[in-house]
Design a protein around this motif. Structure first.
Motif, mmCIF file in Angstrom:
data_model
loop_
_atom_site.group_PDB
_atom_site.id
_atom_site.type_symbol
_atom_site.label_atom_id
_atom_site.label_comp_id
_atom_site.label_asym_id
_atom_site.label_seq_id
_atom_site.Cartn_x
_atom_site.Cartn_y
_atom_site.Cartn_z
ATOM 1 N N PHE A 1 42.615 46.082 33.460
ATOM 2 C CA PHE A 1 41.512 45.835 34.393
ATOM 3 C C PHE A 1 42.071 45.398 35.741
ATOM 4 O O PHE A 1 43.280 45.171 35.897
ATOM 5 N N GLY A 2 41.177 45.288 36.711
ATOM 6 C CA GLY A 2 41.589 44.866 38.047
ATOM 7 C C GLY A 2 41.241 43.416 38.317
ATOM 8 O O GLY A 2 40.251 42.897 37.805
ATOM 9 N N ILE A 3 42.097 42.746 39.097
ATOM 10 C CA ILE A 3 41.831 41.368 39.538
ATOM 11 C C ILE A 3 41.874 41.343 41.077
ATOM 12 O O ILE A 3 42.534 42.181 41.696
ATOM 13 N N PRO A 4 41.151 40.416 41.698
ATOM 14 C CA PRO A 4 41.142 40.357 43.167
ATOM 15 C C PRO A 4 42.544 40.188 43.750
ATOM 16 O O PRO A 4 43.365 39.438 43.216
ATOM 17 N N ASP A 5 42.790 40.913 44.842
ATOM 18 C CA ASP A 5 44.084 40.830 45.529
ATOM 19 C C ASP A 5 43.826 40.836 47.041
ATOM 20 O O ASP A 5 43.063 41.689 47.536
ATOM 21 N N PRO A 6 44.427 39.890 47.802
ATOM 22 C CA PRO A 6 44.135 39.784 49.239
ATOM 23 C C PRO A 6 44.587 40.990 50.060
ATOM 24 O O PRO A 6 44.014 41.278 51.110
ATOM 25 N N PHE A 7 45.597 41.717 49.569
ATOM 26 C CA PHE A 7 46.126 42.844 50.335
ATOM 27 C C PHE A 7 45.472 44.169 49.913
ATOM 28 O O PHE A 7 44.950 44.917 50.742
ATOM 29 N N TYR A 8 45.496 44.457 48.593
ATOM 30 C CA TYR A 8 44.987 45.740 48.092
ATOM 31 C C TYR A 8 43.489 45.711 47.756
ATOM 32 O O TYR A 8 42.895 46.763 47.521
ATOM 33 N N GLY A 9 42.895 44.547 47.700
ATOM 34 C CA GLY A 9 41.518 44.453 47.230
ATOM 35 C C GLY A 9 41.475 44.157 45.745
ATOM 36 O O GLY A 9 40.802 43.239 45.285
ATOM 37 N N GLU B 1 44.328 44.317 42.148
ATOM 38 C CA GLU B 1 45.619 44.630 41.535
ATOM 39 C C GLU B 1 45.406 44.889 40.040
ATOM 40 O O GLU B 1 44.367 44.555 39.467
ATOM 41 N N ILE B 2 46.419 45.475 39.424
ATOM 42 C CA ILE B 2 46.301 45.936 38.034
ATOM 43 C C ILE B 2 46.914 44.927 37.072
ATOM 44 O O ILE B 2 48.057 44.477 37.263
ATOM 45 N N VAL B 3 46.149 44.585 36.029
ATOM 46 C CA VAL B 3 46.632 43.702 34.966
ATOM 47 C C VAL B 3 46.406 44.392 33.624
ATOM 48 O O VAL B 3 45.337 44.949 33.383
#
Length: 504
Positions: free
Chosen positions: A435-443, A445-447
């Motif tokens: 799933f995805g988690i919030p990331d300040p650069f990409y919007g 990130e993948i976990v």
């Protein structure tokens, strides 16, 4: 066979789905409808029991359009009460038996149930009616075998309230009509989903629309026999013996159960499974790897089924088709119109991914106490499913993932299952969730979370494997180990809970 030749005639002849049961009981009175391993009940007997249960409702002072809730494990009693509610005119609201009693109390307070039927006798409340196995049937048999409605029902009235998702403070409850139920079952029969006089095994919880749609109602609609189990996990050790003994032709399941069956080391004779026409799988994404492994190990075809509580069944990948394409959910049933909308609501072209939008006579009436959400869920009269998919030039449709599960990294849509497939291809990994988690650069990130086969698995090597096969951009930033994944009552992996625990 049970239904008439066209949809309009069925809607004129059947006011409720309980009328379909009555027709089946008149046509095939002595044929066994339902069995729990201890009791066999014919169609004629079931129709009488449903009448007697209607008279029981009358003695409980229930009235038309009262809401009744069912909080029972899979049982003959569940089916009787469910069908009797349709005939009597109450609105039935089933719960999965795995819910906690506190959750049930919150939900029934929200919808204001008049009576709750349950098999847990540790609560003192005048709304609760304790159902004791066998004793309930004996009680019904003392009542009149005939039931006459004071007022004829209309097929566009609400028949059921189904919980789909949402919190107890703002729940998402689907209002489903008699018309929608009859239409969906007619479409399935017209597509020859079940052959007449089949044997079905029900292992998913009846508190969910899937078990009711593909097992209970489909058996009534095809004069088939329904063998019920409390759950798959209760009969797991004897599962294949039950299939052989009862000459099962079909069972509906979810990916996690297929995965569990593949993991078993016991050898199964393929001749013992020759009665199985196919296995239906839905509720969540079925990876092509698991599908192929199951088919190879057991020599039984698996069909991707597609449907939602809001629109009923709309597709199934026809099992006699020679082609076996990953993610294919087949073609839509007759009278089902499907479009794929891009994010700008432009209709997607062939092979372009878009949100699956459906128009069908099986569509629900509304969301309970939430007209605003209902209106937001449609675009040009098409229900927006929240699922991504696409179509090919031959008219076949493909399911990709839930819209909210799609990871948007740097503006690029990334399918979690694409990463799961790579990680699961490792001999050291049992199962994966991404799933995805919030990331300040990409919007985002993948976990990825994995269930490893060995404790000292090298997680960096798994990252490298993803980078090689998918590119660095799609490589998980984080891979974590866990012993098991949380699942819902139907066995569906609860990605939301994994996310919550990760970010907590």
């Amino acid at each position: 066979m049970i239904f008439y030749n066209n949809l309009e005639k069925n809607l004129k002849k059947f006011e409720t789905f309980a009328d379909v049961l009555e027709k089946t009981s008149l046509k095939f009175p002595k044929k066994i409808f339902i069995s729990d391993g201890k009791r066999d009940i014919s169609y004629e007997e079931m129709n009488i029991l449903v009448n007697q249960c209607c008279n029981f409702f009358y003695h409980l002072n229930l009235k038309r359009n009262d809401v009744i809730s069912i909080y029972l494990k899979n049982s003959i009693e569940f089916v009787i009460i469910y069908l009797a509610s349709m005939r009597f005119g109450t609105i039935v609201n089933p719960f999965p038996a795995s819910l906690s009693i506190n959750e049930v109390v919150k939900r029934i307070n929200f919808i204001k149930s008049k009576k709750i039927f349950l098999d847990k006798n540790h609560i003192r409340n005048k709304k609760f009616y304790f159902i004791k196995e066998s004793f309930f049937l004996k009680k019904l048999k003392n009542l009149d075998k005939n039931f006459i409605l004071n007022k004829k029902k209309k097929y566009n009235e609400i028949s059921c309230l189904y919980y789909s998702s949402g919190t107890t403070n703002n729940p998402k409850i689907i209002e489903y009509t008699h018309k929608s139920i009859i239409a969906t079952q007619y479409l399935m029969c017209k597509k020859k989903f079940s052959k007449p006089f089949s044997n079905h095994l029900c292992i998913l919880p009846m508190g969910h629309t899937s078990a009711l749609r593909y097992s209970v109602k489909q058996c009534v609609s095809s004069a088939s026999k329904l063998i019920i189990a409390e759950s798959f996990w209760k009969i797991k050790k004897n599962f294949w013996q039950i299939i052989k003994k009862n000459k099962i032709n079909f069972f509906q399941t979810v990916p996690s159960i297929l995965f569990s069956l593949i993991q078993e080391k016991r050898k199964i004779k393929k001749d013992d499974l020759k009665s199985l026409r196919f296995v239906g799988c839905g509720s969540s994404y079925l990876s092509d790897k698991i599908k192929k492994k199951f088919q190879k190990k057991f020599n039984v075809k698996v069909s991707n089924l597609y449907g939602l509580s809001e629109v009923g069944a709309t597709h199934y990948d026809y099992v006699d088709r020679k082609e076996n394409k990953p993610n294919c959910i087949g073609k839509p049933f007759d009278f089902v119109d499907v479009k794929f909308f891009k994010n700008n609501m432009r209709e997607a072209k062939y092979f372009e991914i878009g949100e699956i939008a459906i128009k069908t006579p099986g569509t629900f009436k509304s969301y309970f106490k939430n007209k605003k959400l209902y209106k937001k869920s449609f675009y040009k009269k098409y229900f927006l499913t929240g699922d991504y998919g696409f179509r090919d030039k031959k008219g076949f449709h493909y399911y990709i993932d839930r819209k909210k599960n799609i990871i948007i990294k740097g503006g690029v849509n990334i399918e979690p299952e694409e990463i799961n497939e790579i990680l699961n291809s490792s001999n050291l990994v049992k199962n994966t969730v991404t799933f995805g988690i919030p990331d300040p650069f990409y919007g985002e990130e993948i976990v990825s979370f994995i269930i490893p086969k060995i404790n000292n698995i090298n997680l960096e090597n798994l990252k490298i494997k993803c980078a090689k096969e998918l590119g660095i951009f799609k490589m998980p930033k984080i891979i974590k180990k866990c012993k098991s994944f949380p699942t819902g009552p139907s066995g569906k992996i609860l990605i939301r809970k994994i996310k919550e625990n990760f970010t907590a």
